[in-house]
Design an enzyme around this catalytic site. Structure first.
Site, PDB file in Angstrom:
ATOM      1  N   ASP A  13       0.837  -1.203   0.000  1.00 22.95           N
ATOM      2  CA  ASP A  13       0.000   0.000   0.000  1.00 22.95           C
ATOM      3  C   ASP A  13       0.875   1.259   0.000  1.00 22.95           C
ATOM      4  O   ASP A  13       1.952   1.263   0.590  1.00 22.95           O
ATOM      5  CB  ASP A  13      -0.899  -0.026   1.247  1.00 22.95           C
ATOM      6  CG  ASP A  13      -2.025   0.986   1.153  1.00 22.95           C
ATOM      7  OD1 ASP A  13      -2.259   1.542   0.061  1.00 22.95           O
ATOM      8  OD2 ASP A  13      -2.671   1.226   2.189  1.00 22.95           O
ATOM      9  N   ASN A  61     -10.661  -3.031  -6.269  1.00 20.24           N
ATOM     10  CA  ASN A  61      -9.876  -2.013  -6.996  1.00 20.24           C
ATOM     11  C   ASN A  61     -10.495  -1.603  -8.340  1.00 20.24           C
ATOM     12  O   ASN A  61     -10.089  -0.596  -8.927  1.00 20.24           O
ATOM     13  CB  ASN A  61      -8.427  -2.486  -7.229  1.00 20.24           C
ATOM     14  CG  ASN A  61      -7.568  -2.415  -5.987  1.00 20.24           C
ATOM     15  OD1 ASN A  61      -6.607  -3.163  -5.837  1.00 20.24           O
ATOM     16  ND2 ASN A  61      -7.891  -1.507  -5.060  1.00 20.24           N
TER      17      ASN A  61
HETATM   18  C1  FPP Z   1      -1.991   0.137  -3.272  1.00 22.11           C
HETATM   19  O1  FPP Z   1      -1.479   1.440  -3.217  1.00 22.11           O
HETATM   20  C2  FPP Z   1      -1.419  -0.550  -4.396  1.00 22.11           C
HETATM   21  C3  FPP Z   1      -2.133  -1.143  -5.396  1.00 22.11           C
HETATM   22  C4  FPP Z   1      -3.593  -1.180  -5.434  1.00 22.11           C
HETATM   23  C5  FPP Z   1      -1.448  -1.790  -6.533  1.00 22.11           C
HETATM   24  C6  FPP Z   1      -0.261  -2.573  -6.135  1.00 22.11           C
HETATM   25  C7  FPP Z   1       0.390  -3.076  -7.343  1.00 22.11           C
HETATM   26  C8  FPP Z   1       1.728  -3.171  -7.509  1.00 22.11           C
HETATM   27  C9  FPP Z   1       2.699  -2.769  -6.468  1.00 22.11           C
HETATM   28  C10 FPP Z   1       2.307  -3.700  -8.763  1.00 22.11           C
HETATM   29  C11 FPP Z   1       1.516  -4.826  -9.382  1.00 22.11           C
HETATM   30  C12 FPP Z   1       2.307  -5.493 -10.358  1.00 22.11           C
HETATM   31  C13 FPP Z   1       2.101  -6.744 -10.861  1.00 22.11           C
HETATM   32  C14 FPP Z   1       3.120  -7.327 -11.724  1.00 22.11           C
HETATM   33  C15 FPP Z   1       0.931  -7.563 -10.586  1.00 22.11           C
HETATM   34  P1  FPP Z   1      -2.497   2.629  -3.423  1.00 22.11           P
HETATM   35  O2  FPP Z   1      -2.580   2.908  -4.878  1.00 22.11           O
HETATM   36  O3  FPP Z   1      -3.789   2.303  -2.769  1.00 22.11           O
HETATM   37  O4  FPP Z   1      -1.733   3.779  -2.676  1.00 22.11           O
HETATM   38  P2  FPP Z   1      -2.417   5.000  -1.915  1.00 22.11           P
HETATM   39  O5  FPP Z   1      -3.177   4.388  -0.766  1.00 22.11           O
HETATM   40  O6  FPP Z   1      -1.239   5.793  -1.472  1.00 22.11           O
HETATM   41  O7  FPP Z   1      -3.288   5.715  -2.894  1.00 22.11           O
END
Ligand code: FPP
Length: 233
Positions: A13, A61
């Site tokens: 996250d 998501n």
């Molecule tokens: C959460 O941070 C992260 C995600 C929903 C996506 C995570 C995905 C990756 C790290 C890469 C995936 C790659 C592959 C190859 C499957 P957020 O976007 O919710 O962060 P925030 O809370 O700061 O907005």
């Protein structure tokens, strides 16, 4: 490394906040997160962890903007184009959990190719959760079980251990250590059954900045804990 650390799971996250801090758009944060993901996978395999499960995209998501969802669907392809060689060198076997057949066809192809390219690797299992939700997984498992009973394939005599055979994680052990980055104290529908006795570790570090040393600190913290699994001293 203690023998008991078989399975580590990470809720990755903070990519969006990391991008904002760097004055970039959210995709940039996810891209950086994917690099961190690869670094942690290599590190975990060096530490002889058997299974590393990473929460890449949840069933919730899809509520994000179309632009962000499209990018996240493209990211597995970018990830394996860039890192498959290193994953092979580290002898990592890539697996997936989640409702893969509901992903765009191109993403499904990337998933199938990654599984097939790494299927003979004998090292760590890297389990990527894509379009995964734990409540949905459990409901899916209950329906399969009910179906087996209705068709007369089995008696209605389910035990806890057997139920695990109906879950997407049936080939993996229970989670020993669950890490969540970015300072949030939530489980967000990740592996709820499988973390029943996991140790939890929360860090304020945003996921793209969560490096190998911090990963080792989390593991050291885990090693210092005394797991009783409901028993007494
Ligand atoms: C959460 O941070 C992260 C995600 C929903 C996506 C995570 C995905 C990756 C790290 C890469 C995936 C790659 C592959 C190859 C499957 P957020 O976007 O919710 O962060 P925030 O809370 O700061 O907005």
């Amino acid at each position: 490394m203690s023998d008991s650390l078989n399975h580590v799971a990470i809720i990755m996250d903070g990519n969006g906040r990391w991008a904002k801090l760097h004055g970039k758009d959210r995709s940039y944060g996810h891209r950086q997160g994917a690099t961190t993901m690869k670094n942690l996978a290599v590190k975990a395999s060096e530490l002889n962890i058997k299974t590393l499960s990473l929460y890449a995209f949840s069933t919730e998501n899809w509520k994000r903007s179309e632009k962000e969802v499209n990018y996240l669907m493209k990211l597995p392809g970018l990830f394996f184009d860039q890192y498959l060689k290193e994953i092979m060198e580290a002898n990592i076997r890539v697996r997936f959990i989640g409702f893969i057949s509901d992903l765009p066809k191109a993403t499904q192809k990337v998933v199938a190719n990654a599984i097939s390219a790494t299927k003979n690797n004998t090292g760590m299992e890297l389990v990527l959760a894509v379009n995964y939700g734990s409540q949905q997984e459990i409901v899916h498992a209950v329906k399969s079980y009910a179906n087996d009973v209705a068709l007369g394939y089995r008696e209605n005599d389910l035990e806890v251990n057997e139920f695990e055979n109906y879950l997407m994680t049936k080939e993996y052990s229970q989670v020993d250590l669950l890490i969540r980055t970015s300072g949030e104290y939530r489980l967000s529908n990740f592996l709820l059954w499988q973390i029943s006795y996991a140790e939890l570790y929360f860090t304020p570090t945003l996921f793209p900045d969560f490096d190998g040393d911090q990963f080792e600190s989390a593991i050291n913290d885990y090693q210092s804990r005394h797991r009783r699994f409901g028993g007494a001293e």
